[in-house]
Design a protein around this motif. Structure first.
Motif, PDB file in Angstrom:
ATOM      1  N   ASN A 197       0.855  -1.184   0.000  1.00  0.00           N
ATOM      2  CA  ASN A 197       0.000   0.000   0.000  1.00  0.00           C
ATOM      3  C   ASN A 197       0.892   1.235   0.000  1.00  0.00           C
ATOM      4  O   ASN A 197       1.487   1.579   1.011  1.00  0.00           O
ATOM      5  CB  ASN A 197      -0.914   0.001   1.227  1.00  0.00           C
ATOM      6  N   GLU A 199       0.331   4.246   0.205  1.00  0.00           N
ATOM      7  CA  GLU A 199      -0.026   5.294   1.158  1.00  0.00           C
ATOM      8  C   GLU A 199       0.775   5.174   2.457  1.00  0.00           C
ATOM      9  O   GLU A 199       0.855   6.125   3.234  1.00  0.00           O
ATOM     10  CB  GLU A 199      -1.525   5.234   1.477  1.00  0.00           C
ATOM     11  N   TYR A 200       1.358   4.007   2.671  1.00  0.00           N
ATOM     12  CA  TYR A 200       2.133   3.791   3.896  1.00  0.00           C
ATOM     13  C   TYR A 200       3.374   4.685   3.932  1.00  0.00           C
ATOM     14  O   TYR A 200       3.846   5.051   5.012  1.00  0.00           O
ATOM     15  CB  TYR A 200       2.542   2.317   3.990  1.00  0.00           C
ATOM     16  N   GLU A 202       3.630   7.864   3.009  1.00  0.00           N
ATOM     17  CA  GLU A 202       3.227   9.150   3.583  1.00  0.00           C
ATOM     18  C   GLU A 202       2.831   8.985   5.049  1.00  0.00           C
ATOM     19  O   GLU A 202       3.095   9.865   5.876  1.00  0.00           O
ATOM     20  CB  GLU A 202       2.059   9.730   2.778  1.00  0.00           C
ATOM     21  N   PHE A 203       2.207   7.869   5.362  1.00  0.00           N
ATOM     22  CA  PHE A 203       1.819   7.581   6.747  1.00  0.00           C
ATOM     23  C   PHE A 203       3.042   7.584   7.663  1.00  0.00           C
ATOM     24  O   PHE A 203       3.041   8.215   8.726  1.00  0.00           O
ATOM     25  CB  PHE A 203       1.110   6.228   6.808  1.00  0.00           C
ATOM     26  N   ARG A 224      -5.849   2.239   9.973  1.00  0.00           N
ATOM     27  CA  ARG A 224      -5.753   2.742   8.601  1.00  0.00           C
ATOM     28  C   ARG A 224      -5.550   1.637   7.564  1.00  0.00           C
ATOM     29  O   ARG A 224      -6.088   1.704   6.466  1.00  0.00           O
ATOM     30  CB  ARG A 224      -4.599   3.741   8.505  1.00  0.00           C
TER      31      ARG A 224
END
Length: 320
Positions: A197, A199-200, A202-203, A224
């Motif tokens: 993923n 998005e991890y 930026e997380f 999340r």
């Protein structure tokens, strides 16, 4: 394990113990033995054939392990540019130490002659394999993923070296042999999370910028992403024969206190040391001084039976 590398990378007390494993590998793969002998002959600048065992000793046992691991992985990741081979000689164009740059770097950074030499090599190899996978499967933001890979590897080495220093003050640590690998696998699991993923990425950046505690970040990952990097670390352990016994400890490296209710003290000790090392090496962390109980630093490890000499731990290498 993928590519059948377990026996090659498993821990060995000496080079002589690893030699029979290497010989069996070559006997089962005469094609690789032929390429290997050609490599050794080119180094000797002689076409005279020598017995295989002598070639291994001339090349070096560990270098031969590098050779075999690299060539076996080249068959799995054949589309990676770094795995390009000469069509005539079937030799890789890049040296094994360049192909397996993280395995090579980890072994050197942790110590080629120390007790963790094999486990650091195997844990570093995991980063190489993640790199091959990223290059093979990811097109968009590949550079960001590779930068994250490099960042997490460097972080893992820092945490692992700190953990080794801390472990010297622990009277008993039953899973000590997994300490360095646990610190590195913990970071590799984050790379795997980002691979699954994007998005991890930026997380993690936001969590580190906000200096969110490890336990809270663990909870945020569940909310999340539906799971945690710690769970991924546990799965990774189970893929490596040598790391499988440490899988439970890796599942709770950010929440080690959970082992106490289950009275799994060996798992608690390993998880707590990983947690403590990660905590102490966080950016902007004010370094403790003097000789104090480890449990006074964080409530998550208050049951850790360990008094630390922080002046020694944070003493610069070569300092007086």
């Amino acid at each position: 394990m993928l590519a059948g590398l377990d026996e090659l990378i498993n821990e060995a007390e000496s080079a002589d113990q690893k030699l029979p494993v290497i010989m069996r590998e070559f006997m089962s793969r005469p094609d690789l033995a032929e390429v290997f002998n050609a490599v050794v002959s080119s180094m000797r600048e002689s076409e005279e054939k020598v017995p295989l065992e002598e070639s291994i000793r001339l090349y070096g046992v560990q270098n031969t392990v590098f050779f075999l691991v690299t060539y076996k992985l080249s068959e799995v990741y054949s589309s990676c540019k770094i795995m390009t081979k000469d069509p005539q000689t079937h030799r890789l164009l890049a040296a094994p130490s360049q192909v397996l740059k993280y395995a090579h770097s980890a072994r050197i950074a942790i110590g080629e002659d120390g007790r963790y030499r094999d486990s650091s090599f195997a844990a570093g190899l995991l980063f190489d394999m993640l790199g091959f996978t990223i290059v093979t499967d990811i097109e968009a933001d590949q550079k960001k993923h590779l930068e994250f890979l490099d960042q997490r590897f460097n972080r893992g080495i820092l945490v692992a070296n700190t953990a080794v220093k801390i472990a010297r003050d622990k009277k008993q640590l039953r899973q000590e042999k997994h300490l360095v690998a646990a610190c590195l696998i913990r970071e590799a699991a984050k790379v795997a999370m980002a691979y699954c993923n994007a998005e991890y990425l930026e997380f993690m950046k936001n969590c580190e910028k906000a200096k969110i505690s490890l336990a809270i970040r663990n909870l945020a990952e569940v909310n999340r992403f539906g799971g945690t990097s710690a769970s991924v670390a546990q799965l990774i352990c189970l893929c490596f024969e040598m790391f499988a016994p440490a899988n439970r400890a890796l599942s709770r490296c950010d929440t080690p206190f959970m082992f106490l209710a289950e009275k799994k003290l060996d798992d608690f000790d390993l998880a707590a040391l990983c947690f403590l090392s990660a905590h102490l090496t966080r950016e902007a962390m004010e370094k403790p001084k003097g000789n104090i109980l480890a449990g006074t630093l964080r409530p998550e490890i208050r049951e850790l039976d360990l008094r630390l000499d922080f002046d020694r731990i944070f003493k610069k290498e070569g300092g007086k």
